[in-house]
Design a protein around this motif. Structure first.
Motif, PDB file in Angstrom:
ATOM      1  N   MET A   4      17.101   9.588   0.661  1.00  0.00           N
ATOM      2  CA  MET A   4      16.790   8.456   1.443  1.00  0.00           C
ATOM      3  C   MET A   4      15.578   7.663   1.067  1.00  0.00           C
ATOM      4  O   MET A   4      14.502   8.222   0.240  1.00  0.00           O
ATOM      5  N   THR A   5      15.568   6.362   1.185  1.00  0.00           N
ATOM      6  CA  THR A   5      14.449   5.430   0.919  1.00  0.00           C
ATOM      7  C   THR A   5      13.689   5.405   2.136  1.00  0.00           C
ATOM      8  O   THR A   5      14.362   4.909   3.228  1.00  0.00           O
ATOM      9  N   LEU A   6      12.344   5.451   2.006  1.00  0.00           N
ATOM     10  CA  LEU A   6      11.566   5.416   3.392  1.00  0.00           C
ATOM     11  C   LEU A   6      10.412   4.484   2.946  1.00  0.00           C
ATOM     12  O   LEU A   6       9.822   4.253   1.889  1.00  0.00           O
ATOM     13  N   ALA A   7      10.071   3.844   4.068  1.00  0.00           N
ATOM     14  CA  ALA A   7       8.737   2.799   4.073  1.00  0.00           C
ATOM     15  C   ALA A   7       7.580   3.639   4.125  1.00  0.00           C
ATOM     16  O   ALA A   7       7.274   4.561   4.737  1.00  0.00           O
ATOM     17  N   VAL A   8       6.522   3.111   3.357  1.00  0.00           N
ATOM     18  CA  VAL A   8       5.051   3.475   3.463  1.00  0.00           C
ATOM     19  C   VAL A   8       4.471   2.417   3.862  1.00  0.00           C
ATOM     20  O   VAL A   8       4.201   1.218   3.256  1.00  0.00           O
ATOM     21  N   VAL A   9       3.636   2.452   5.179  1.00  0.00           N
ATOM     22  CA  VAL A   9       2.833   1.711   5.670  1.00  0.00           C
ATOM     23  C   VAL A   9       1.418   1.767   5.671  1.00  0.00           C
ATOM     24  O   VAL A   9       1.084   2.816   5.195  1.00  0.00           O
ATOM     25  N   GLY A  10       0.525   0.622   5.967  1.00  0.00           N
ATOM     26  CA  GLY A  10      -1.133   1.165   5.835  1.00  0.00           C
ATOM     27  C   GLY A  10      -1.638   0.917   4.571  1.00  0.00           C
ATOM     28  O   GLY A  10      -2.451   1.340   4.071  1.00  0.00           O
ATOM     29  N   ILE A  11      -0.602   0.253   3.365  1.00  0.00           N
ATOM     30  CA  ILE A  11      -1.233   0.111   2.040  1.00  0.00           C
ATOM     31  C   ILE A  11      -2.409  -0.694   1.904  1.00  0.00           C
ATOM     32  O   ILE A  11      -2.928  -0.607   0.703  1.00  0.00           O
ATOM     33  N   ASP A  12      -2.640  -1.506   2.823  1.00  0.00           N
ATOM     34  CA  ASP A  12      -3.932  -2.206   2.740  1.00  0.00           C
ATOM     35  C   ASP A  12      -5.195  -1.861   3.331  1.00  0.00           C
ATOM     36  O   ASP A  12      -6.250  -2.490   3.372  1.00  0.00           O
ATOM     37  N   PHE A  13      -5.130  -0.527   3.939  1.00  0.00           N
ATOM     38  CA  PHE A  13      -6.345   0.044   4.645  1.00  0.00           C
ATOM     39  C   PHE A  13      -6.704   0.748   3.395  1.00  0.00           C
ATOM     40  O   PHE A  13      -6.239   1.349   2.579  1.00  0.00           O
ATOM     41  N   PRO A  14      -8.469   0.828   3.685  1.00  0.00           N
ATOM     42  CA  PRO A  14      -9.108   1.501   2.679  1.00  0.00           C
ATOM     43  C   PRO A  14      -9.095   3.106   2.894  1.00  0.00           C
ATOM     44  O   PRO A  14      -8.755   3.461   4.211  1.00  0.00           O
ATOM     45  N   ASN A  15      -9.064   4.009   1.941  1.00  0.00           N
ATOM     46  CA  ASN A  15      -9.099   5.460   2.248  1.00  0.00           C
ATOM     47  C   ASN A  15     -10.387   5.877   2.680  1.00  0.00           C
ATOM     48  O   ASN A  15     -11.419   4.944   2.409  1.00  0.00           O
ATOM     49  N   GLU A  16     -10.576   6.692   3.507  1.00  0.00           N
ATOM     50  CA  GLU A  16     -11.810   7.224   3.726  1.00  0.00           C
ATOM     51  C   GLU A  16     -12.786   8.327   2.976  1.00  0.00           C
ATOM     52  O   GLU A  16     -13.498   9.091   3.180  1.00  0.00           O
ATOM     53  N   ASP A  17     -12.219   8.328   1.826  1.00  0.00           N
ATOM     54  CA  ASP A  17     -12.801   9.119   0.790  1.00  0.00           C
ATOM     55  C   ASP A  17     -14.154   8.540   0.372  1.00  0.00           C
ATOM     56  O   ASP A  17     -14.574   7.405   0.487  1.00  0.00           O
ATOM     57  N   LYS A  18     -14.840   9.310  -0.329  1.00  0.00           N
ATOM     58  CA  LYS A  18     -16.110   8.896  -1.046  1.00  0.00           C
ATOM     59  C   LYS A  18     -16.115   7.463  -1.617  1.00  0.00           C
ATOM     60  O   LYS A  18     -17.039   6.764  -1.610  1.00  0.00           O
ATOM     61  N   ALA A  19     -15.180   7.448  -2.637  1.00  0.00           N
ATOM     62  CA  ALA A  19     -14.906   6.371  -3.379  1.00  0.00           C
ATOM     63  C   ALA A  19     -14.453   5.067  -2.538  1.00  0.00           C
ATOM     64  O   ALA A  19     -14.278   4.007  -3.097  1.00  0.00           O
ATOM     65  N   ARG A  20     -13.863   5.340  -1.400  1.00  0.00           N
ATOM     66  CA  ARG A  20     -13.195   4.315  -0.714  1.00  0.00           C
ATOM     67  C   ARG A  20     -12.145   3.930  -1.625  1.00  0.00           C
ATOM     68  O   ARG A  20     -11.669   2.484  -1.710  1.00  0.00           O
ATOM     69  N   SER A  21     -11.402   4.429  -1.790  1.00  0.00           N
ATOM     70  CA  SER A  21      -9.998   4.368  -3.009  1.00  0.00           C
ATOM     71  C   SER A  21      -9.336   3.405  -2.245  1.00  0.00           C
ATOM     72  O   SER A  21      -9.120   3.176  -1.180  1.00  0.00           O
ATOM     73  N   ASN A  22      -8.693   2.418  -3.153  1.00  0.00           N
ATOM     74  CA  ASN A  22      -7.910   1.268  -2.690  1.00  0.00           C
ATOM     75  C   ASN A  22      -6.300   1.659  -2.968  1.00  0.00           C
ATOM     76  O   ASN A  22      -5.993   2.028  -4.102  1.00  0.00           O
ATOM     77  N   ARG A  23      -5.693   1.617  -1.830  1.00  0.00           N
ATOM     78  CA  ARG A  23      -4.416   2.186  -1.714  1.00  0.00           C
ATOM     79  C   ARG A  23      -3.334   1.121  -2.497  1.00  0.00           C
ATOM     80  O   ARG A  23      -2.551   1.610  -3.409  1.00  0.00           O
ATOM     81  N   ARG A  24      -3.392  -0.134  -2.206  1.00  0.00           N
ATOM     82  CA  ARG A  24      -2.735  -1.179  -2.856  1.00  0.00           C
ATOM     83  C   ARG A  24      -2.820  -1.057  -4.343  1.00  0.00           C
ATOM     84  O   ARG A  24      -2.021  -1.143  -5.258  1.00  0.00           O
ATOM     85  N   PHE A  25      -4.165  -0.804  -4.892  1.00  0.00           N
ATOM     86  CA  PHE A  25      -4.529  -0.839  -6.176  1.00  0.00           C
ATOM     87  C   PHE A  25      -3.721   0.269  -6.849  1.00  0.00           C
ATOM     88  O   PHE A  25      -3.140   0.355  -8.161  1.00  0.00           O
ATOM     89  N   GLU A  26      -3.868   1.789  -6.078  1.00  0.00           N
ATOM     90  CA  GLU A  26      -3.065   2.735  -6.688  1.00  0.00           C
ATOM     91  C   GLU A  26      -1.652   2.574  -6.625  1.00  0.00           C
ATOM     92  O   GLU A  26      -1.319   2.895  -7.717  1.00  0.00           O
ATOM     93  N   LEU A  27      -1.111   1.874  -5.883  1.00  0.00           N
ATOM     94  CA  LEU A  27       0.239   1.492  -6.015  1.00  0.00           C
ATOM     95  C   LEU A  27       0.770   0.568  -7.142  1.00  0.00           C
ATOM     96  O   LEU A  27       1.425   0.957  -7.817  1.00  0.00           O
ATOM     97  N   LEU A  28      -0.284  -0.400  -7.217  1.00  0.00           N
ATOM     98  CA  LEU A  28       0.136  -1.366  -8.675  1.00  0.00           C
ATOM     99  C   LEU A  28      -0.042  -0.396  -9.737  1.00  0.00           C
ATOM    100  O   LEU A  28       0.617  -0.760 -10.892  1.00  0.00           O
ATOM    101  N   ALA A  29      -0.889   0.632  -9.872  1.00  0.00           N
ATOM    102  CA  ALA A  29      -0.903   1.409 -10.977  1.00  0.00           C
ATOM    103  C   ALA A  29      -0.058   2.434 -11.146  1.00  0.00           C
ATOM    104  O   ALA A  29       0.182   3.328 -12.156  1.00  0.00           O
ATOM    105  N   SER A  30       1.053   2.456 -10.214  1.00  0.00           N
ATOM    106  CA  SER A  30       2.127   3.391 -10.197  1.00  0.00           C
ATOM    107  C   SER A  30       3.272   2.810 -10.892  1.00  0.00           C
ATOM    108  O   SER A  30       3.381   1.596 -10.773  1.00  0.00           O
ATOM    109  N   SER A  31       4.218   3.631 -11.175  1.00  0.00           N
ATOM    110  CA  SER A  31       5.556   3.135 -11.661  1.00  0.00           C
ATOM    111  C   SER A  31       6.457   3.668 -11.131  1.00  0.00           C
ATOM    112  O   SER A  31       6.443   4.873 -10.377  1.00  0.00           O
TER     113      SER A  31
END
Length: 133
Positions: A4-31
């Motif tokens: 099945m296909t599932l939606a992933v929400v909250g992609i514009d929230f920053p992560n709480e890791d030390k680097a405050r990694s960017n979820r949207r940027f990570e998705l844009l870097a994914s294929s």
């Protein structure tokens, strides 16, 4: 086997890791087709049914929607084998393809006539008894 296909929400929230990694940027870097992992968060203060989604590089990219997380989490707790891949993104939602019961998930076939298949043909599967809703 269920797929099945599932939606992933909250992609514009920053992560709480030390680097405050960017979820949207990570998705844009994914294929499309990159593996993702699902991690239930029973101690999540906002939702005990929350299931976090992580990229192949182990960066959190969001959460399964609140409507689907309880079912997916329950199946994972029962020990069902689950594998997931990144499918695509449209607006503020990303999509993953999940397969239960062994094997690798497959990306849906995209219509050749679609002008922008990466963005227009990725939608969550409808709810229904065919996959345990």
């Amino acid at each position: 086997m269920d797929e099945m296909t599932l939606a992933v929400v909250g992609i514009d929230f920053p992560n709480e890791d030390k680097a405050r990694s960017n979820r949207r940027f990570e998705l844009l870097a994914s294929s499309a087709g990159d593996p993702v992992s699902l991690r239930p968060e029973p101690r999540n203060r906002h939702d005990p049914h929350a299931v976090a989604v992580f990229s192949a590089r182990d960066v959190q990219v969001g959460y399964l929607s609140a409507e689907r997380a309880p079912l997916i989490g329950a199946r994972m707790r029962r020990g069902e084998e689950v594998r997931a891949i990144y499918q695509g993104m449209k607006g503020s939602v990303a999509y993953i393809r999940v397969r239960f019961g062994g094997g690798e998930p497959t990306l849906p076939v995209v219509a050749a006539s679609s002008p922008t298949p990466v963005e227009d043909d990725f939608h969550p599967d409808p709810e229904g008894p065919d996959w345990g809703a």
